[in-house]
Design an enzyme around this catalytic site. Structure first.
Site, short mmCIF file in Angstrom:
data_model
loop_
_atom_site.label_atom_id
_atom_site.label_comp_id
_atom_site.label_asym_id
_atom_site.label_seq_id
_atom_site.Cartn_x
_atom_site.Cartn_y
_atom_site.Cartn_z
N HIS A 28 -6.51 -19.31 109.28
CA HIS A 28 -7.50 -18.25 109.45
C HIS A 28 -8.04 -17.78 108.11
O HIS A 28 -9.24 -17.59 107.93
CB HIS A 28 -6.88 -17.07 110.23
CG HIS A 28 -7.91 -16.10 110.74
ND1 HIS A 28 -8.12 -14.88 110.16
CD2 HIS A 28 -8.81 -16.20 111.74
CE1 HIS A 28 -9.09 -14.26 110.81
NE2 HIS A 28 -9.52 -15.04 111.78
N HIS A 64 -16.79 -16.40 111.02
CA HIS A 64 -17.17 -15.12 111.63
C HIS A 64 -18.68 -14.91 111.45
O HIS A 64 -19.32 -15.70 110.79
CB HIS A 64 -16.42 -13.95 110.99
CG HIS A 64 -14.95 -14.09 111.15
ND1 HIS A 64 -14.16 -14.74 110.24
CD2 HIS A 64 -14.14 -13.70 112.14
CE1 HIS A 64 -12.92 -14.73 110.67
NE2 HIS A 64 -12.87 -14.11 111.83
N HIS A 101 -12.55 -19.80 117.21
CA HIS A 101 -11.31 -19.10 117.56
C HIS A 101 -10.71 -19.64 118.86
O HIS A 101 -9.51 -19.64 119.04
CB HIS A 101 -11.54 -17.59 117.63
CG HIS A 101 -11.72 -16.96 116.28
ND1 HIS A 101 -12.90 -16.99 115.59
CD2 HIS A 101 -10.84 -16.30 115.47
CE1 HIS A 101 -12.75 -16.38 114.42
NE2 HIS A 101 -11.51 -15.93 114.31
N HIS A 113 -14.21 -6.49 118.73
CA HIS A 113 -13.01 -7.17 118.24
C HIS A 113 -12.59 -6.64 116.86
O HIS A 113 -11.42 -6.49 116.58
CB HIS A 113 -13.27 -8.68 118.26
CG HIS A 113 -12.82 -9.43 117.06
ND1 HIS A 113 -13.57 -9.50 115.91
CD2 HIS A 113 -11.68 -10.14 116.81
CE1 HIS A 113 -12.92 -10.22 115.02
NE2 HIS A 113 -11.77 -10.62 115.52
N HIS A 123 -8.82 -5.01 115.12
CA HIS A 123 -8.16 -5.47 113.88
C HIS A 123 -7.81 -4.27 112.99
O HIS A 123 -6.70 -4.14 112.50
CB HIS A 123 -9.10 -6.40 113.10
CG HIS A 123 -8.99 -7.84 113.48
ND1 HIS A 123 -8.00 -8.65 112.99
CD2 HIS A 123 -9.74 -8.62 114.30
CE1 HIS A 123 -8.15 -9.88 113.49
NE2 HIS A 123 -9.19 -9.88 114.30
N PHE A 167 -8.92 -10.18 107.26
CA PHE A 167 -8.91 -11.53 107.86
C PHE A 167 -7.93 -12.47 107.16
O PHE A 167 -7.39 -13.39 107.78
CB PHE A 167 -10.31 -12.14 107.86
CG PHE A 167 -11.24 -11.55 108.90
CD1 PHE A 167 -10.74 -11.09 110.11
CD2 PHE A 167 -12.61 -11.48 108.67
CE1 PHE A 167 -11.59 -10.55 111.07
CE2 PHE A 167 -13.46 -10.95 109.63
CZ PHE A 167 -12.96 -10.48 110.83
N HIS A 201 -7.00 -12.12 120.29
CA HIS A 201 -8.06 -13.11 120.41
C HIS A 201 -8.08 -13.80 121.76
O HIS A 201 -9.11 -14.28 122.21
CB HIS A 201 -8.00 -14.14 119.27
CG HIS A 201 -8.82 -13.68 118.11
ND1 HIS A 201 -10.16 -13.96 118.01
CD2 HIS A 201 -8.51 -12.91 117.06
CE1 HIS A 201 -10.64 -13.39 116.93
NE2 HIS A 201 -9.66 -12.74 116.32
#
Ligand code: C2O
Length: 591
Positions: A167, A188, A197, A320, A324, A340, A353
């Site tokens: 990632h 992203h 993803h 989303h 996080h 990230f 996810h």
């Protein structure tokens, strides 16, 4: 290393084991799991040959593109090309401050790339995490699989932290795209987000299944779109479990706190039931506002080599992002989930996810399962992963659009946000807004970029391209607010929310009107040589929000202009312009 796995692993032939013994490969192997055909010892030539088609393909495409650029071939279409995986030999320091900017995988030049053999398992059902506590057997398997993954040798591509580093590599600039030396591979902020993803989770899930020899294994989804699932999933809370991660915001992940899908490092003072309603409304609006145009939900196109395009994530990615931030630590590098580069070091990442993936699946079903982008630059975008046979495989977006091809599905659970909920402001607020009128003059945006100010929201009056649109026109074109040239200070998280109201002539009332959607970008930092936090690469972004259904709710079809209010929630942001446009739809509205 073989001792780390229990003896129930069988299946490797002795020839295979012998070969393994002799292998000069740096990477350690898991006994009994695979043995690749042929010798890996005579690396380079044959091996390199095998890997090269991918690289060559890419060059061909790019040369075609450059030809177009320099006028050899005409037409803009030639310029475009699908995103291709990077040359793995070129991994370099990332923008990953908590990891000392390091997240490259061990590189093995002898490794070859093959086509992925899609699984032939029975359809595997992913279940909601909050129901897993009643399914002890599944939970035990999950913990055992993660425990084994954590116990693999550090350099093994299946090792838990190697999996997490993937990632970081693809989100924190560890690779440049092939044939560029300054365009990072980034999964992203674009139409790549959901498919990349999806594959990432798929391989993670298949590897976990392999580690416990269970071909039916699935990872759970964090069912944050229902009231019952809106708290941190309890299965990740137990400090003695391999699913635990101490680097979380303890105020949120214990004690049944309700997740705030608009979180921006400030606690929402509203009651639990009110936050639940706001979350459900946010999800409902996200689906409703973007149902007739996939890019509004999934993100804008990105094509190979593009440097100047403005990143635009879809509204699902915005939802989303808040999760996080809400899970990660509130301070420092926001480990693990809030950055990230470290996010996938927390097991809950995959659970989160999994629900994002499920939201895409629901969106797709609602739109009659049509292909979201009939564009080969999307469909042929290609990614590399290590599969459940330890093979490095390439996969294309076109092969993951229907999860049944990957042999999984989601347990059907209620979708409360799809039903009737009151997401408009209450009648009371509405009448208050009109009775306590203190109207102010609101100007147009103008031509100069404007900085958002948290204590003084930016309010602008924007002309609509057309009013009183008929039903048929609305089916053909969706009305969209576009905010361009969004610049953020990338070492801080940035968020602003957008509201729409009808003006009184050229004047605006004190009420911001209805919530239309948000922009959110998580902090993207790197560690400077002196240990300080520097900014990650800066790029301009844009935001697109569908408002056709919202204008119906507002009863605003006959308004020539709208008042658009941008409320900065965190970070520093400047925006370059706000406009309203009509974009061609790609599906009929169904909700
Ligand atoms: Cu790649 Cu949730 O992020």
């Amino acid at each position: 290393m073989s001792l780390l796995l229990n003896s129930s692993f069988t299946g490797a032939s002795s020839a295979c084991l012998l070969h393994r013994e002799r292998s000069r490969r740096r990477r350690l192997r898991v006994p009994g799991v695979t043995c690749r055909q042929g010798s890996n010892d005579d690396r380079s030539d044959a091996a390199r040959q095998k890997q090269s088609p991918l690289l060559l393909d890419r060059r061909d495409i790019l040369l075609g593109g450059l030809g177009g650029l320099y006028g050899v071939t005409a037409g803009p279409k030639v310029l475009a090309a699908p995103i291709m995986p990077p040359d793995l030999s070129t991994c370099h320091p990332a923008t990953a401050p908590a990891l000392d900017n390091k997240c490259c995988p061990p590189y093995d030049p002898s490794e070859t790339i093959s086509e992925y053999g899609f699984p032939a398992t029975p359809l595997r059902v992913r279940r909601p995490a909050h129901l897993m506590k009643d399914d002890q057997e599944h939970l035990d398997k999950y913990k055992e699989a993660v425990r084994r993954m954590k116990n693999l040798p550090a350099e093994h591509p299946w090792n838990y932290y190697q999996q997490a580093n993937i990632h970081c590599q693809y989100c924190n600039d560890a690779y440049f795209q092939q044939n560029t030396n300054d365009v990072p591979v980034q999964v992203h902020f674009s139409w790549i987000f959901l498919p990349w993803h999806r594959y990432y989770l798929h391989f993670y899930e298949r590897i976990l299944g392999k580690l416990i020899e269970d071909d039916t294994f699935t990872i759970p989804f964090w069912n944050w779109d229902t009231k019952e699932g809106m708290t941190f999933p309890a299965i990740f809370e137990d400090a003695s479990s391999p699913l635990y991660d101490p680097k979380r915001d303890q105020r949120h992940v214990t004690g049944g706190k309700i997740l705030d899908l608009k979180y921006a490092y400030i606690e929402n003072p509203a009651s639990d039931s009110e936050i639940i309603r706001e979350n459900l409304c946010f999800i409902q609006k996200t689906f409703k506002h973007s149902q007739s145009l996939a890019e509004l939900f999934m993100g804008d196109p990105v094509r190979a080599g593009e440097k100047e395009n403005q990143e635009a994530n879809g509204q699902l990615e915005v939802i989303h992002n808040a999760t996080h931030a809400w899970v990660g630590e509130p301070d420092g590098y926001k480990e693990n989930m809030g950055d990230f580069s470290t996010a996938a070091r927390d097991s809950v990442f995959y659970c989160h996810h999994c629900n994002v993936d499920r939201m895409w699946d629901i969106y797709r079903n609602l739109r009659g399962n049509q292909v979201e982008f009939q564009d080969n630059d999307w469909l042929d975008s290609t990614f590399l992963f290590h599969d459940e046979n330890e093979q490095l495989v390439k996969v294309k977006i076109r092969d993951c659009l229907n999860p049944t091809k990957l042999r999984y599905t989601f347990e059907q659970v209620p979708l409360p946000w799809l039903g009737k909920i009151n997401c408009q402001k209450t009648a009371e607020t509405k009448s208050k807004a009109t009775t306590e009128l203190s109207l102010t003059r609101v100007g147009e945006f103008g031509t100069t970029a404007q900085a958002l100010d948290a204590s003084n929201p930016l309010r602008v009056i924007v002309a609509r391209p057309k009013k009183n649109r008929k039903k048929k026109e609305k089916q053909e074109k969706v009305e969209v607010i576009q905010i361009k040239d969004i610049k953020v200070t990338t070492n801080e998280t940035a968020r602003f929310d957008v509201y729409v109201a009808v003006p009184y002539g050229d004047l605006a009332g004190p009420d911001y009107g209805e919530f239309a959607g948000s922009f959110m970008r998580l902090a993207h930092r790197k560690k400077g040589n002196d240990g300080t936090q520097e900014q990650g690469p800066k790029k301009k972004g844009k935001l697109k929000l569908g408002i056709t259904p919202l204008l119906e709710d507002l009863d605003a079809e006959d308004a020539d202009k709208l008042v658009i209010t941008l409320v900065l929630r965190t970070g520093s942001v400047t925006v370059g312009g706000v406009s309203i446009n009509l974009l061609q739809t790609d599906a009929p509205a169904v909700i």
